[in-house]
Design an enzyme around this catalytic site. Sequence first.
Site, PDB file in Angstrom:
ATOM      1  N   GLY A  36      -6.403  16.682  -8.114  1.00  0.00           N
ATOM      2  CA  GLY A  36      -6.523  15.290  -8.538  1.00  0.00           C
ATOM      3  C   GLY A  36      -7.085  15.215  -9.950  1.00  0.00           C
ATOM      4  O   GLY A  36      -7.354  16.238 -10.595  1.00  0.00           O
ATOM      5  N   MET A  37      -7.292  13.989 -10.419  1.00  0.00           N
ATOM      6  CA  MET A  37      -7.735  13.798 -11.813  1.00  0.00           C
ATOM      7  C   MET A  37      -9.110  14.436 -12.044  1.00  0.00           C
ATOM      8  O   MET A  37      -9.301  15.191 -13.006  1.00  0.00           O
ATOM      9  CB  MET A  37      -7.772  12.301 -12.116  1.00  0.00           C
ATOM     10  CG  MET A  37      -8.069  11.972 -13.553  1.00  0.00           C
ATOM     11  SD  MET A  37      -7.595  10.290 -13.958  1.00  0.00           S
ATOM     12  CE  MET A  37      -8.814   9.333 -13.077  1.00  0.00           C
ATOM     13  N   LEU A  38     -10.064  14.173 -11.171  1.00  0.00           N
ATOM     14  CA  LEU A  38     -11.397  14.766 -11.345  1.00  0.00           C
ATOM     15  C   LEU A  38     -11.386  16.245 -10.973  1.00  0.00           C
ATOM     16  O   LEU A  38     -11.911  17.087 -11.714  1.00  0.00           O
ATOM     17  CB  LEU A  38     -12.426  14.022 -10.476  1.00  0.00           C
ATOM     18  CG  LEU A  38     -13.825  14.637 -10.454  1.00  0.00           C
ATOM     19  CD1 LEU A  38     -14.438  14.668 -11.864  1.00  0.00           C
ATOM     20  CD2 LEU A  38     -14.739  13.884  -9.485  1.00  0.00           C
ATOM     21  N   ILE A  63      -8.243  17.242   4.169  1.00  0.00           N
ATOM     22  CA  ILE A  63      -9.606  17.020   4.680  1.00  0.00           C
ATOM     23  C   ILE A  63      -9.632  16.131   5.920  1.00  0.00           C
ATOM     24  O   ILE A  63     -10.648  16.051   6.600  1.00  0.00           O
ATOM     25  CB  ILE A  63     -10.573  16.472   3.593  1.00  0.00           C
ATOM     26  CG1 ILE A  63     -10.134  15.095   3.086  1.00  0.00           C
ATOM     27  CG2 ILE A  63     -10.756  17.469   2.455  1.00  0.00           C
ATOM     28  CD1 ILE A  63     -11.238  14.344   2.351  1.00  0.00           C
ATOM     29  N   THR A  88      -7.158   6.841  -3.392  1.00  0.00           N
ATOM     30  CA  THR A  88      -7.740   6.086  -4.504  1.00  0.00           C
ATOM     31  C   THR A  88      -6.902   4.873  -4.954  1.00  0.00           C
ATOM     32  O   THR A  88      -7.252   4.234  -5.942  1.00  0.00           O
ATOM     33  CB  THR A  88      -7.949   7.010  -5.719  1.00  0.00           C
ATOM     34  OG1 THR A  88      -6.699   7.625  -6.042  1.00  0.00           O
ATOM     35  CG2 THR A  88      -8.985   8.079  -5.426  1.00  0.00           C
ATOM     36  N   THR A 126     -18.124   5.583  -5.800  1.00  0.00           N
ATOM     37  CA  THR A 126     -17.588   4.609  -6.751  1.00  0.00           C
ATOM     38  C   THR A 126     -18.497   3.390  -6.959  1.00  0.00           C
ATOM     39  O   THR A 126     -19.251   3.012  -6.065  1.00  0.00           O
ATOM     40  CB  THR A 126     -16.206   4.125  -6.237  1.00  0.00           C
ATOM     41  OG1 THR A 126     -15.777   2.993  -6.990  1.00  0.00           O
ATOM     42  CG2 THR A 126     -16.271   3.681  -4.776  1.00  0.00           C
ATOM     43  N   ASP A 127     -18.356   2.783  -8.125  1.00  0.00           N
ATOM     44  CA  ASP A 127     -19.017   1.510  -8.427  1.00  0.00           C
ATOM     45  C   ASP A 127     -18.510   0.383  -7.522  1.00  0.00           C
ATOM     46  O   ASP A 127     -19.155  -0.662  -7.410  1.00  0.00           O
ATOM     47  CB  ASP A 127     -18.790   1.142  -9.906  1.00  0.00           C
ATOM     48  CG  ASP A 127     -17.317   1.141 -10.305  1.00  0.00           C
ATOM     49  OD1 ASP A 127     -16.551   1.974  -9.765  1.00  0.00           O
ATOM     50  OD2 ASP A 127     -16.915   0.327 -11.153  1.00  0.00           O
ATOM     51  N   TYR A 150     -11.137  -0.361  -0.085  1.00  0.00           N
ATOM     52  CA  TYR A 150     -11.472   0.882  -0.801  1.00  0.00           C
ATOM     53  C   TYR A 150     -12.994   1.050  -0.870  1.00  0.00           C
ATOM     54  O   TYR A 150     -13.540   2.094  -0.497  1.00  0.00           O
ATOM     55  CB  TYR A 150     -10.873   0.834  -2.211  1.00  0.00           C
ATOM     56  CG  TYR A 150     -11.286   1.983  -3.110  1.00  0.00           C
ATOM     57  CD1 TYR A 150     -10.845   3.289  -2.873  1.00  0.00           C
ATOM     58  CD2 TYR A 150     -12.128   1.762  -4.213  1.00  0.00           C
ATOM     59  CE1 TYR A 150     -11.239   4.334  -3.704  1.00  0.00           C
ATOM     60  CE2 TYR A 150     -12.517   2.797  -5.039  1.00  0.00           C
ATOM     61  CZ  TYR A 150     -12.063   4.082  -4.787  1.00  0.00           C
ATOM     62  OH  TYR A 150     -12.465   5.114  -5.611  1.00  0.00           O
ATOM     63  N   LYS A 154     -15.197   3.884   1.035  1.00  0.00           N
ATOM     64  CA  LYS A 154     -15.967   4.831   0.204  1.00  0.00           C
ATOM     65  C   LYS A 154     -17.450   4.764   0.578  1.00  0.00           C
ATOM     66  O   LYS A 154     -18.139   5.780   0.592  1.00  0.00           O
ATOM     67  CB  LYS A 154     -15.775   4.532  -1.285  1.00  0.00           C
ATOM     68  CG  LYS A 154     -14.379   4.830  -1.826  1.00  0.00           C
ATOM     69  CD  LYS A 154     -14.028   6.316  -1.789  1.00  0.00           C
ATOM     70  CE  LYS A 154     -14.885   7.130  -2.731  1.00  0.00           C
ATOM     71  NZ  LYS A 154     -14.505   8.573  -2.689  1.00  0.00           N
TER      72      LYS A 154
END
Length: 310
Positions: A36-38, A63, A88, A126-127, A150, A154
């Site tokens: 993924g991106m991160l 997972i 996401t 996440t924020d 979401y 999370k």
Amino acid sequence: MSDAGAGSLDFDAALLAAPRPGARRRRRVLVTGSSGMLGSDLVPVLSAAGHDVFGRPHAELDIADAKAVSRAVRELSPDVVVNCAAFTKVDDCETDARAEVVNARAVDHLADACRRHAARLVQISTDFVFDGQKAAPYREDDPTRPLSAYGRTKLAGEEAALRAPGALVVRASWLFGRAGWNFVEAILRQVEGGKTKLSVVTDQLGRPTATPDLSEAIAALLDVGAIGVYHFANRGEVSWNEFAREILWRVGRRDVAIEPTTTEALARPARRPAYSVLDTGKYERVTGRPIRSFREPLAEYLVSRAHPEA
Ligand SMILES: NC(=O)c1ccc[n+]([C@@H]2O[C@H](COP(=O)([O-])OP(=O)(O)OC[C@H]3O[C@@H](n4cnc5c(N)ncnc54)[C@H](OP(=O)(O)O)[C@@H]3O)[C@@H](O)[C@H]2O)c1
């Protein structure tokens, strides 16, 4: 939420007491969602920091599969598991059952496996666990109240992770990185496709965060043995509209008109916090590391995008 350790300076006393002969302790680290991106940035950063890193992309480790998670943790025997896997797509989360399965229940599987094999779990969050009603940056111990599926899933993932001893939750915001679809790409691709007028919201404020900087922050938190909840974001509070202007200014596209619009006018399926600026003071105090303005990694992103071979 059960916010074990949030708001105070939490360290793992045993880790801090361990001999540190001028070098970082080398650890075995399993990274889930590693393509993924991160995850794509985190794997090389942790390797460069001297850890033995086992990156597992979705195709190699699901997972949501409790048995597969248990087997991977048993076989690799990691000291640390960093969970970069998540569902996401914020709007899809409203109706797609994978949000609950991947963001919440799967973290239970990871926490169970970490508990059984004495591994430390690092959960990325996440924020969007906040409702955006505050007028000052959100601290780790501020009350959570997610507005979207979401955010709710999370938050459930955070709670699951924190049930594992020594768990670390790192909340980040507005990520951009070369390996994933993100706001920078969304703006540039529209302009490259010929658009000369864009409408971007002015009523959501946050701190854009580069995945290479978040990766370094995760490495730094591991280094000091941090546990509990931490916020990390690059410096600089902007609206999405201001972020879009910054991107286009940096690529010299002053010909593109960026018009203001509102969240209400866009009518997206998922509600988003109007203000999700994260307070990163705890991270800075505990690691002793300064945080760059998002403008620096943004400039690096744009150079690497223009010269991908370099
Ligand atoms: N993007 C943001 O703006 C943002 C902001 C704040 C926090 N975060 C958090 O940061 C973390 C990393 O996000 P990101 O932006 O790197 O997301 P991303 O690019 O979507 O990466 C998530 C990865 O998880 C994988 N994945 C999905 N379901 C999986 C499963 N069941 N088992 C294993 N892997 C699975 C995905 O693989 P497939 O694509 O193959 O399904 C993808 O490679 C997430 O926890 C996210 O909630 C993101």
